[in-house]
Design a protein around this motif. Structure first.
Motif, PDB file in Angstrom:
ATOM      1  N   SER A  68      43.887  31.974  28.950  1.00 15.43           N
ATOM      2  CA  SER A  68      42.522  32.016  28.360  1.00 15.43           C
ATOM      3  C   SER A  68      42.195  33.523  27.983  1.00 15.43           C
ATOM      4  CB  SER A  68      41.367  31.752  29.268  1.00 15.43           C
ATOM      5  OG  SER A  68      40.001  32.098  28.944  1.00 15.43           O
TER       6      SER A  68
ATOM      7  N   GLN B  16      36.391  35.374  37.057  1.00 19.53           N
ATOM      8  CA  GLN B  16      36.893  34.114  37.399  1.00 19.53           C
ATOM      9  C   GLN B  16      37.385  33.396  36.035  1.00 19.53           C
ATOM     10  OE1 GLN B  16      33.572  31.458  38.671  1.00 19.53           O
ATOM     11  NE2 GLN B  16      35.060  29.825  39.068  1.00 19.53           N
ATOM     12  N   ALA B  17      38.573  32.689  36.411  1.00 15.79           N
ATOM     13  CA  ALA B  17      39.346  32.066  35.391  1.00 15.79           C
ATOM     14  C   ALA B  17      38.476  31.056  34.678  1.00 15.79           C
ATOM     15  CB  ALA B  17      40.772  31.453  35.851  1.00 15.79           C
TER      16      ALA B  17
ATOM     17  N   THR C  75      45.573  23.820  39.662  1.00 18.80           N
ATOM     18  CA  THR C  75      46.132  25.087  39.637  1.00 18.80           C
ATOM     19  C   THR C  75      46.986  25.617  40.959  1.00 18.80           C
ATOM     20  OG1 THR C  75      44.063  25.480  38.306  1.00 18.80           O
ATOM     21  CG2 THR C  75      44.973  27.280  39.182  1.00 18.80           C
TER      22      THR C  75
ATOM     23  N   SER D 229      38.408  34.778  29.573  1.00 21.46           N
ATOM     24  CA  SER D 229      38.174  35.185  31.041  1.00 21.46           C
ATOM     25  C   SER D 229      39.373  36.108  31.207  1.00 21.46           C
ATOM     26  CB  SER D 229      38.394  34.039  31.890  1.00 21.46           C
ATOM     27  OG  SER D 229      39.477  33.520  31.788  1.00 21.46           O
ATOM     28  N   ARG D 230      40.359  36.318  30.269  1.00 20.36           N
ATOM     29  CA  ARG D 230      41.428  37.260  30.538  1.00 20.36           C
ATOM     30  C   ARG D 230      42.250  36.798  31.563  1.00 20.36           C
ATOM     31  NH1 ARG D 230      39.071  43.062  29.125  1.00 20.36           N
ATOM     32  NH2 ARG D 230      37.671  42.685  30.967  1.00 20.36           N
ATOM     33  N   THR D 231      42.552  35.643  31.897  1.00 20.81           N
ATOM     34  CA  THR D 231      43.290  35.044  32.997  1.00 20.81           C
ATOM     35  C   THR D 231      44.306  34.208  32.585  1.00 20.81           C
ATOM     36  OG1 THR D 231      41.627  33.244  33.190  1.00 20.81           O
ATOM     37  CG2 THR D 231      41.104  35.408  34.633  1.00 20.81           C
ATOM     38  N   LEU D 232      45.398  33.898  33.418  1.00 18.12           N
ATOM     39  CA  LEU D 232      46.476  33.067  33.194  1.00 18.12           C
ATOM     40  C   LEU D 232      46.355  31.852  34.597  1.00 18.12           C
ATOM     41  CD1 LEU D 232      50.081  33.624  32.368  1.00 18.12           C
ATOM     42  CD2 LEU D 232      49.557  32.252  34.220  1.00 18.12           C
ATOM     43  N   ARG D 233      46.480  30.689  34.223  1.00 23.10           N
ATOM     44  CA  ARG D 233      46.537  29.858  35.379  1.00 23.10           C
ATOM     45  C   ARG D 233      47.980  29.041  35.258  1.00 23.10           C
ATOM     46  NH1 ARG D 233      41.683  26.844  37.449  1.00 23.10           N
ATOM     47  NH2 ARG D 233      39.905  27.764  36.298  1.00 23.10           N
TER      48      ARG D 233
ATOM     49  N   THR E 138      46.611  32.019  39.828  1.00 17.79           N
ATOM     50  CA  THR E 138      45.659  32.702  38.757  1.00 17.79           C
ATOM     51  C   THR E 138      46.029  34.113  38.839  1.00 17.79           C
ATOM     52  OG1 THR E 138      43.847  32.910  39.836  1.00 17.79           O
ATOM     53  CG2 THR E 138      43.970  30.883  38.840  1.00 17.79           C
TER      54      THR E 138
ATOM     55  N   PRO F 161      40.174  25.343  32.397  1.00 14.33           N
ATOM     56  CA  PRO F 161      41.366  25.094  31.613  1.00 14.33           C
ATOM     57  C   PRO F 161      41.099  24.184  30.284  1.00 14.33           C
ATOM     58  CG  PRO F 161      41.446  24.441  33.723  1.00 14.33           C
ATOM     59  CD  PRO F 161      40.042  24.847  33.659  1.00 14.33           C
TER      60      PRO F 161
ATOM     61  N   ASP G 272      45.148  38.225  36.559  1.00  9.05           N
ATOM     62  CA  ASP G 272      44.948  38.696  35.396  1.00  9.05           C
ATOM     63  C   ASP G 272      45.644  39.068  34.203  1.00  9.05           C
ATOM     64  OD1 ASP G 272      42.012  38.909  36.791  1.00  9.05           O
ATOM     65  OD2 ASP G 272      42.814  40.906  37.447  1.00  9.05           O
TER      66      ASP G 272
END
Length: 278
Positions: free
Chosen positions: A170, A153-154, A184, A173-177, A187, A157, A189
């Motif tokens: 981030s 989960q992201a 948002t 969490s290894r995510t991009l929003r 999102t 922010p 990975d």
């Protein structure tokens, strides 16, 4: 004359004897009569004979049915618990992909193999017995094991992402929003550079975009590239799509979902903000 007297004497004696006999019979022991006996009891028919009390027959010995183990997770289930099952199966080399968080056909096959090796019914479902056996053979997976293939989960922010058009990245969490005015939009990975070629953190801006870019330094494709800090860019990575987090970038922010980054590339403009944070 004398004869007459003698006859009379004999008659008298006979009469006296008769009287004596009557008298004895009257006052003495009565004349013997057949002894009275109680009538013999009539014999009861055989079926009327009292029978011995019936001995209850011993019920046949039966074994209590073995309770069926409760099924905890099965094909189609999703969630963090499924990730843990998959991560533990990876630890004992019964699963080589994921965790994905979805109990799919590969997970069913891995569970069947694990069960069969240990003499358990090969159902492919993770029941309470299978789960306890798996727990004893493995250790609790860490965060990166649970999300070795992404799907985390992201993260919340960063405050710097809450205004304007922002690629909010981030590392935790290894995510991009992709965010617009605090909302948002999508999102995805992402992965980052290794310790030798780390992805820089801070606030940047998209300097330029290149749909079919090829790295001049590493001679590798960088499709849908959106540069934000020197040679570092957000771009699609076929290697990330194929190997997941087993690899790393040379400092760029890799995206593995080509469909998502293609849509993102069409929306992002030069000058949009990029925030990379923990």
């Amino acid at each position: 004359m004398r004869t007459t007297v003698m006859w009379r004497s004999v008659a008298a004696v006979a009469a006296l004897a008769a009287v004596s006999a009557c008298t004895v019979q009257a006052v003495g022991t009565p004349a013997e009569t057949p002894a009275r006996t109680s009538p013999a009891p009539s014999r009861a028919p055989d079926d009327a004979k009292p029978s011995a009390p019936a001995v209850p027959s011993k019920p046949a010995e039966t074994r209590a049915p073995v309770p069926t183990p409760k099924v905890l997770w099965s094909k189609g289930d999703k969630g963090r618990d499924v990730r843990e099952v998959q991560a533990r199966l990876r630890q004992v080399a019964w699963l080589f992909e994921g965790p994905t968080g979805t109990y799919d056909s590969s997970t069913v096959t891995a569970v069947k193999g694990f069960q069969g090796k240990r003499g358990l019914p090969k159902t492919g479902r993770t029941d309470s017995v299978t789960w306890q056996r798996l727990l004893r053979m493995t250790r609790e997976p860490g965060k990166w094991e649970l999300y070795a293939s992404g799907g985390q989960q992201a993260a919340k922010p960063d405050p710097r992402c809450m205004t304007g058009r922002v690629l909010c990245v981030s590392k935790t969490s290894r995510t991009l929003r992709w965010m617009v005015d605090g909302r948002t939009v999508s999102t995805m990975d992402v992965r980052f550079g290794s310790q030798y070629t780390p992805t820089r953190e801070g606030v940047f801006n998209v300097s330029f975009k290149s749909r079919h870019h090829v790295s001049t330094l590493y001679d590798t494709p960088m499709p849908y590239a959106m540069f934000f800090s020197g040679g570092q860019a957000v771009h699609y990575s076929s290697d990330f799509a194929a190997t997941g987090y087993n690899g790393a970038s040379h400092g760029c922010v890799n995206v593995r979902d080509e469909g998502k980054i293609a849509a993102l590339f069409s929306q992002v403009r030069s000058g949009d903000k990029v925030v990379v944070y923990w």
